[in-house]
Design an enzyme around this catalytic site. Structure first.
Site, mmCIF file in Angstrom:
data_model
loop_
_atom_site.group_PDB
_atom_site.id
_atom_site.type_symbol
_atom_site.label_atom_id
_atom_site.label_comp_id
_atom_site.label_asym_id
_atom_site.label_seq_id
_atom_site.Cartn_x
_atom_site.Cartn_y
_atom_site.Cartn_z
ATOM 1 N N CYS A 33 0.800 -1.376 -0.079
ATOM 2 C CA CYS A 33 0.076 0.144 0.007
ATOM 3 C C CYS A 33 0.703 1.313 0.115
ATOM 4 O O CYS A 33 0.453 2.513 -0.289
ATOM 5 C CB CYS A 33 -1.083 -0.118 1.208
ATOM 6 S SG CYS A 33 -0.127 0.262 2.724
ATOM 7 N N CYS A 105 -3.012 -1.575 8.758
ATOM 8 C CA CYS A 105 -2.387 -0.269 9.094
ATOM 9 C C CYS A 105 -2.151 -0.375 10.637
ATOM 10 O O CYS A 105 -1.183 0.049 11.254
ATOM 11 C CB CYS A 105 -3.252 0.965 9.061
ATOM 12 S SG CYS A 105 -3.768 1.361 7.282
#
Length: 124
Positions: A33, A105
């Site tokens: 990402c 995350c």
């Protein structure tokens, strides 16, 4: 897409920034990402993390997860900090309200913390 807790941390992170002369720095990235996180630690003689800050290049969730991780860690000993997991970070940000595509995350936050602690222990 993001809940109120995530948006608040993203827009006004309490722990963003650097520490001058940190005792340790941990840096991790996610090539899938593009998120990059750097964590700075200031640790006292009793192994208590007195100050923690982060710089994160990434999405709103990555920034919010960094901030949440710092809140969980500051004031804890190194050993206590090592017990913090990505699920603890997720829970602080709203748990099930966090989009599934953004769960990675919180893992990045845990990994950056572990990297900083590993670097701290190498110095000692």
């Amino acid at each position: 897409m993001y809940n109120k807790k995530v948006m608040k941390r993203f827009l006004k992170p309490k722990y963003a920034g650097k520490i001058k002369d940190p005792d340790a720095v941990g840096e991790v990235g996610n090539p899938n990402c593009g998120d990059l996180m750097r964590v700075y630690l200031k640790v006292d003689k009793k192994n208590v993390i007195k100050k923690i800050r982060f710089n994160t290049f990434g999405c709103g969730m990555a920034i919010a997860a960094s901030d949440a991780m710092c809140e969980l860690v500051e004031g804890k000993t190194i050993d206590e900090a090592l017990k913090i997991k990505s699920k603890d970070i997720l829970e602080l940000m709203g748990g099930k309200d966090v989009p599934v595509l953004k769960v990675h995350c919180s893992v990045l936050g845990e990994s950056a913390l572990r990297e900083a602690i590993k670097n701290y222990k190498k110095k000692k």
